[in-house]
Write a protein that holds these residues in place. Structure first.
Motif, PDB file in Angstrom:
ATOM      1  N   ILE A  10      90.212  13.227  44.765  1.00 33.11           N
ATOM      2  CA  ILE A  10      89.118  12.466  44.146  1.00 33.11           C
ATOM      3  C   ILE A  10      88.444  13.348  43.088  1.00 33.11           C
ATOM      4  CG2 ILE A  10      87.340  13.192  45.798  1.00 33.11           C
ATOM      5  CD1 ILE A  10      87.571   9.597  44.711  1.00 33.11           C
ATOM      6  N   PRO A  11      88.197  12.842  41.885  1.00 30.42           N
ATOM      7  CA  PRO A  11      87.565  13.679  40.850  1.00 30.42           C
ATOM      8  C   PRO A  11      86.140  14.057  41.219  1.00 30.42           C
ATOM      9  CG  PRO A  11      88.585  11.717  39.898  1.00 30.42           C
ATOM     10  CD  PRO A  11      88.577  11.527  41.381  1.00 30.42           C
ATOM     11  N   GLU A  12      85.756  15.245  40.764  1.00 32.41           N
ATOM     12  CA  GLU A  12      84.409  15.736  41.077  1.00 32.41           C
ATOM     13  C   GLU A  12      83.315  14.814  40.560  1.00 32.41           C
ATOM     14  OE1 GLU A  12      82.627  17.977  42.838  1.00 32.41           O
ATOM     15  OE2 GLU A  12      84.586  18.237  43.802  1.00 32.41           O
ATOM     16  N   HIS A  13      83.546  14.235  39.402  1.00 32.01           N
ATOM     17  CA  HIS A  13      82.474  13.422  38.835  1.00 32.01           C
ATOM     18  C   HIS A  13      82.225  12.150  39.643  1.00 32.01           C
ATOM     19  CE1 HIS A  13      85.647  10.967  36.878  1.00 32.01           C
ATOM     20  NE2 HIS A  13      84.706  10.030  36.789  1.00 32.01           N
ATOM     21  N   VAL A  14      83.211  11.760  40.406  1.00 32.17           N
ATOM     22  CA  VAL A  14      82.988  10.604  41.285  1.00 32.17           C
ATOM     23  C   VAL A  14      82.007  10.998  42.387  1.00 32.17           C
ATOM     24  CG1 VAL A  14      84.059   9.024  42.906  1.00 32.17           C
ATOM     25  CG2 VAL A  14      85.241   9.622  40.785  1.00 32.17           C
ATOM     26  N   ILE A  15      82.247  12.172  42.926  1.00 34.51           N
ATOM     27  CA  ILE A  15      81.357  12.652  43.982  1.00 34.51           C
ATOM     28  C   ILE A  15      79.934  12.822  43.464  1.00 34.51           C
ATOM     29  CG2 ILE A  15      80.910  14.573  45.549  1.00 34.51           C
ATOM     30  CD1 ILE A  15      83.908  14.972  45.760  1.00 34.51           C
ATOM     31  N   SER A  16      79.827  13.388  42.302  1.00 33.94           N
ATOM     32  CA  SER A  16      78.470  13.611  41.785  1.00 33.94           C
ATOM     33  C   SER A  16      77.800  12.288  41.417  1.00 33.94           C
ATOM     34  CB  SER A  16      78.498  14.556  40.578  1.00 33.94           C
ATOM     35  OG  SER A  16      79.169  13.934  39.495  1.00 33.94           O
ATOM     36  N   SER A  17      78.600  11.346  40.933  1.00 30.20           N
ATOM     37  CA  SER A  17      78.017  10.052  40.587  1.00 30.20           C
ATOM     38  C   SER A  17      77.462   9.379  41.835  1.00 30.20           C
ATOM     39  CB  SER A  17      79.075   9.155  39.950  1.00 30.20           C
ATOM     40  OG  SER A  17      79.536   9.715  38.744  1.00 30.20           O
ATOM     41  N   TYR A  18      78.243   9.469  42.901  1.00 32.03           N
ATOM     42  CA  TYR A  18      77.795   8.901  44.172  1.00 32.03           C
ATOM     43  C   TYR A  18      76.459   9.533  44.559  1.00 32.03           C
ATOM     44  CZ  TYR A  18      78.124   7.566  49.155  1.00 32.03           C
ATOM     45  OH  TYR A  18      77.903   7.056  50.409  1.00 32.03           O
ATOM     46  N   ALA A  19      76.415  10.821  44.450  1.00 30.26           N
ATOM     47  CA  ALA A  19      75.179  11.537  44.794  1.00 30.26           C
ATOM     48  C   ALA A  19      74.017  11.079  43.922  1.00 30.26           C
ATOM     49  CB  ALA A  19      75.391  13.044  44.654  1.00 30.26           C
ATOM     50  N   LYS A  20      74.298  10.898  42.658  1.00 33.30           N
ATOM     51  CA  LYS A  20      73.229  10.493  41.748  1.00 33.30           C
ATOM     52  C   LYS A  20      72.701   9.102  42.071  1.00 33.30           C
ATOM     53  CE  LYS A  20      74.450  13.331  37.776  1.00 33.30           C
ATOM     54  NZ  LYS A  20      75.026  13.365  36.413  1.00 33.30           N
ATOM     55  N   LEU A  21      73.627   8.193  42.336  1.00 31.48           N
ATOM     56  CA  LEU A  21      73.164   6.843  42.687  1.00 31.48           C
ATOM     57  C   LEU A  21      72.264   6.909  43.906  1.00 31.48           C
ATOM     58  CD1 LEU A  21      73.241   3.748  42.346  1.00 31.48           C
ATOM     59  CD2 LEU A  21      75.196   3.702  43.902  1.00 31.48           C
ATOM     60  N   LEU A  22      72.688   7.708  44.882  1.00 32.40           N
ATOM     61  CA  LEU A  22      71.925   7.761  46.117  1.00 32.40           C
ATOM     62  C   LEU A  22      70.588   8.479  45.951  1.00 32.40           C
ATOM     63  CD1 LEU A  22      74.301   6.499  47.307  1.00 32.40           C
ATOM     64  CD2 LEU A  22      74.359   8.227  49.114  1.00 32.40           C
ATOM     65  N   SER A  23      70.568   9.437  45.089  1.00 31.45           N
ATOM     66  CA  SER A  23      69.311  10.196  44.989  1.00 31.45           C
ATOM     67  C   SER A  23      68.331   9.581  44.002  1.00 31.45           C
ATOM     68  CB  SER A  23      69.605  11.644  44.585  1.00 31.45           C
ATOM     69  OG  SER A  23      70.192  11.659  43.306  1.00 31.45           O
ATOM     70  N   GLY A  24      68.833   8.902  42.975  1.00 36.44           N
ATOM     71  CA  GLY A  24      67.869   8.378  42.016  1.00 36.44           C
ATOM     72  C   GLY A  24      68.072   6.954  41.583  1.00 36.44           C
ATOM     73  N   GLY A  25      69.094   6.313  42.092  1.00 40.74           N
ATOM     74  CA  GLY A  25      69.350   4.947  41.674  1.00 40.74           C
ATOM     75  C   GLY A  25      70.054   4.878  40.337  1.00 40.74           C
TER      76      GLY A  25
END
Lengths: 240, 240, 240, 240
Positions: free
Chosen positions: D204-219
DNA sequence: AATGAATGAGACTTCATTCAT
DNA sequence: CATGAATGAAGTCTCATTCAT
């Protein structure tokens, strides 16, 4: 127009069919359809007659009919459905056959004799009936019960008529029903024992017919036992 | 010594078994062997009685017997071999039972009545016989033929004896054989129709027994038809 | 001219069709052809919607359409070909529907909310979509990928527009694509969980819609965790 | 003693097994039995993973396992029974795996990130899960519902705990449940889109993981939209 | 074009029998 | 002897597709 089913069963169709069709040698779809159905039916009858219900697999039936296995299911929902129709189909034909061979204006006893004879004649024409009758109870129980019921009902009516004429013993209706089942049972056993050998139907011996008549007309036991000397057979059971 | 097979069939063994064996609570190899065989036998009888031959798979029989499937083949070469022995086993027991219940020093007609009654009593004690008798013709044909043969032979002997005493109509031996098969067939049909419901054996109605007796003693038809008025039943078949 | 496909899907056609055609009550060959095709389409949609792709046999579809099985193959080379067209057909209609229901001159967040709502409204009007959307990935994979691609592309465009306006977080395009798939995935799961029961589509609860909005506007986690006392719900998750 | 099922799934068994058994190179019956079962299980997992449930015929599974078709039915009553056990088996193992990879003493957001990462790691180790998870809803519905239920329940508990600590937004329990399903849906879609290509699982690409994190942390949306200039990406979505 | 009967591959399942332990 | 897992042939039924009418 196609053959009627009983013509097909006994192969007695006589009249030529639609001439124009024959000349064109073409059949309508409905005719072809009916043909295939009859074909499967006949194949099933043959297979069951020869190998019994248990061995009448769809594979065997369709092979006998010369069609693919899948074709079977265009005509019958399940294998059982076809098997269930076998006895009724033949049963009705048989009743018709027997009825035709029963003389009128004779005594009830003679008519019962006619029926007994006709049964065995039918058996010779449609030997498959032998196995079907024997095995249907197990493999097509619903059809079997219906068949026996139908047989018994029509039989009982005849006997009651004879009773009304004074030709049949004055049994109650309940007793009459019992009589009917005894006659059917007797006939069934006799067919197995005397009209069947090595898988094919044989001519029923005359003495079986006459024995049947004797049981029905006078019973098995003497009313008032006479002395042994009077008996018409010697100890070996031979007529002197 | 183990129970005799018929004791096992009807469960009528009374006497205590070999005490020394019980105390030692050990059986010889041969005894254990025989025990397992009887066990399988009993299981097969039960299974066939309940579900019919067709459903009597080796798996079911061994499950019922509480042994492994493989064990089966230590005692019988094939499944069929066991099935073939089922009817003879019970058949012999049945003949013995019927014989025991047949009175002496009475007329042949009465003795036949005894036998008829005894048959249905046996059926109540060993209900499995019902299905076995019905289905053996299909699933154990050799055994079936042998059974019918044995039955017929012993039956015919009795009838010939009655004939010698003048109590039975003076039929020839061939006719006698036919009679026997008619009686057997009648009895078979009657048992199916009147002593069986929903898979279990029921008491045979008295009027069935009396009807049987009437057929045997006087036949179905009147010798010289009288006027209808004389008949002892009305048109509805009821005794006035 | 025949109804447009989406009118057929949602049955919203209002205007009378070509009058001259109706008066003549005749259709050109091409029109009849198109009619049958639409007919098969509608039948397939209905069947798949009710029973799923796996159960959507050609026999069932043609039966539903009221045509012979063979007719099917005059319009589609294989069964799969029709199944492959199901989702695109509805998918396009859905996008149009959702677009129509999306207000202008409101914030991006509100518009996303509109879209979310509209999706569930469409689901109520075309409940077949539920199953088709769920199963297409398996049974019409090419169509499914295309559909998701189309959805995602158009979705991403909208989000980028919002980003340009400063209403959407400053994600990169790659991140935006990820967002889109997360939103689609979330919506899909929610529809299964909250808008579907016993095979039919139900009204989506309000709290699901608001929860969706909350996740999108503020995320799941708090930026800087405060003390538990400040939280607006008690330990049981109820608003005090 | 045989391998535990999860060791079998992931093939991580380390310790040597019963030495005496290995020397004798013989297994007890129970061991062989269990081996065959696991064998069939593994074969089914492989087949379903490769071809999907629909193509996972008993013939294929047994061929893969190297046993006769009949053997299958010594272990499972029906094909469906095995298919029903596939997801639970793997599902449990997955939960355990994820739990092991989740750090303690970190923020809830970080732990969710761990779980997200672990899910994709597990997917790499057990790629069959991909298809099983996707298709189970259709082909093993009972198991699927149970799995989702179990996942959601355990997930919701974690989130509620986070809420109590003030790290998760103060959603009600109902809202929390919605969140859980959104997260599961998002993860599912992402796995299909970013961790799967041509039938096999990819990193899984790293940016997918970070995007998931971003959605969860800030919408997704900004609270108070600022001017477009402030955004950290240009119109092409690239970081300047 | 429409029809619908025919096809046959292939799916699941059962069960008598074998055989190594 | 007892065990019970393994075997594989055979059975019923489904269904996409073809094709003559």
């Amino acid at each position: 127009m196609t053959k009627s089913s009983d013509e097909l069963i006994r192969g007695t169709a006589a009249a030529p069919r639609n001439a124009s069709k024959l000349t064109r040698n073409k059949l309508t779809r409905a005719e072809r359809n009916e043909l295939t159905r009859q074909n499967l039916f006949a194949a099933a009858r043959k297979v069951v007659g020869r190998f019994g219900y248990a061995e009448a697999s769809v594979a065997r039936i369709t092979a006998e009919a010369g069609v693919a296995q899948g074709t079977f299911y265009n005509y019958f929902v399940t294998r059982q459905e076809l098997l269930d129709q076998l006895l009724p189909e033949i049963g009705k034909d048989m009743l018709r056959f027997i009825h035709e061979r029963t003389r009128y204006r004779v005594s009830e006893a003679e008519r019962e004799n006619d029926r007994f004879r006709a049964f065995f004649e039918y058996l010779k024409e449609v030997p498959e009936l032998m196995r079907i009758l024997n095995e249907a109870e197990l493999f097509a129980p619903a059809a079997y019960r219906q068949h026996v019921e139908a047989m018994a009902t029509s039989y009982a009516r005849l006997l009651r008529r004879g009773r009304a004429k004074g030709e049949v013993q004055p049994f109650t209706d309940d007793e009459m029903e019992v009589m009917v089942h005894m006659l059917l049972g007797a006939r069934g056993y006799l067919s197995q024992r005397y009209a069947f050998a090595d898988g094919s139907v044989t001519q029923i011996p005359e003495h079986v017919i006459s024995s049947y008549a004797k049981l029905l007309s006078g019973g098995l036991f003497r009313r008032e036992p006479e002395t042994a000397q009077e008996t018409a057979v010697d100890k070996k059971g031979r007529r002197p």
